[in-house]
Design an enzyme around this catalytic site. Structure first.
Site, PDB file in Angstrom:
ATOM      1  N   ASP A  72      26.291  10.641 -28.721  1.00 21.70           N
ATOM      2  CA  ASP A  72      25.165  11.581 -28.796  1.00 21.70           C
ATOM      3  C   ASP A  72      24.467  11.664 -27.443  1.00 21.70           C
ATOM      4  O   ASP A  72      24.576  10.746 -26.630  1.00 21.70           O
ATOM      5  CB  ASP A  72      24.139  11.095 -29.830  1.00 21.70           C
TER       6      ASP A  72
HETATM    7  N1  URA Z   1      26.936   6.722 -33.815  1.00 24.31           N
HETATM    8  C1  URA Z   1      25.846   7.491 -33.577  1.00 24.31           C
HETATM    9  O1  URA Z   1      25.000   7.661 -34.437  1.00 24.31           O
HETATM   10  N2  URA Z   1      25.734   8.054 -32.359  1.00 24.31           N
HETATM   11  C2  URA Z   1      26.605   7.848 -31.354  1.00 24.31           C
HETATM   12  O2  URA Z   1      26.409   8.376 -30.254  1.00 24.31           O
HETATM   13  C3  URA Z   1      27.722   7.039 -31.619  1.00 24.31           C
HETATM   14  C4  URA Z   1      27.869   6.480 -32.855  1.00 24.31           C
END
Ligand code: URA
Length: 231
Positions: A101
């Site tokens: 993310d």
């Molecule tokens: N899980 C999440 O919630 N975000 C990420 O970036 C990776 C794994």
């Protein structure tokens, strides 16, 4: 492979520049000047630019320390992308192995090798991804079993695969996942009534984020790291 493609990949020049070099007689194939960009070359051909031999372009494998605010996609209208951090020719054609993310930091693997990327990301191969998590509320001990048994995520029909939760302190844990659903760590904590405040990926399979890399920096993987994915 076509000669102009080989030259662009192995020298880093654009195909347009490569064609100019051909017209200027700067390219030789097996000692003879080559002026046809479409010439088909094979592994046995000896190709030189200005008399210097060029190596066949190999696959590339990188680890990058993703900073916050940067997205794991090939292009984005509003945010910088991880591929934009690479000072490499044709970086925009590389494959990002599993997306983080925008607010997640840490280890991102990037390659030109599609099969390797699939091996890293496919849940079938159970490559563990280890995240360091900080939460808004204390993490209860019974969360370990819930993560192990799998959780039902909002709007998803299947339970998550068994995940390992190691509680480091009241608000801190390591989570190991073998799948990569959308916002998975955040949604797993949401499913047990908690909230992820910060998320950092520290490891993928046997590949650990290099402690000497600063956010935004990257390096080539060693042969051992590349091969560890098949181990
Ligand atoms: N899980 C999440 O919630 N975000 C990420 O970036 C990776 C794994």
């Amino acid at each position: 492979m076509r000669l102009d493609k080989f030259l662009a990949q192995s020298s880093g020049f654009s195909r347009k520049d490569v064609r100019k070099m051909m017209r200027a007689g700067e390219i030789t194939v097996n000692g003879a000047e080559a002026r046809d960009p479409a010439l088909h070359i094979s592994d046995d051909d000896y190709i030189c630019l200005d008399g210097m031999p060029l190596e066949a372009p190999g696959e590339q494998y990188l680890m990058l320390y993703k900073p916050e605010g940067c997205v794991c996609s090939n292009d984005d209208a509003t945010h910088p992308t991880v591929l934009g951090l690479l000072d490499l020719p044709r970086a925009d054609e590389m494959i990002i192995c599993g997306r983080l993310d925008v607010d997640t930091t840490g280890l991102v693997l990037i390659t030109t090798d599609g099969k390797w990327a699939h091996r890293v990301t496919s849940p079938k191969h159970k490559t563990g991804k280890i995240y360091h998590v900080e939460t808004a509320d204390p993490i209860p001990q019974d969360a370990i079993e819930k993560f192990e048994q799998g959780l039902m995520l909002h709007n998803e029909p299947f339970r998550t695969k068994p995940a390992k939760l190691e509680i480091i302190s009241d608000y801190e844990a390591h989570v190991t996942l073998t799948e990569g659903r959308y916002h998975q760590v955040k949604r797993m904590f949401a499913a047990i009534g908690n909230k992820v405040e910060s998320l950092h990926r520290a490891q993928v399979g046997g590949i650990v984020l290099d402690e000497f890399l600063e956010p935004g920096e990257y390096r080539d993987l060693t042969d051992e790291e590349v091969n560890s994915i098949y181990g």
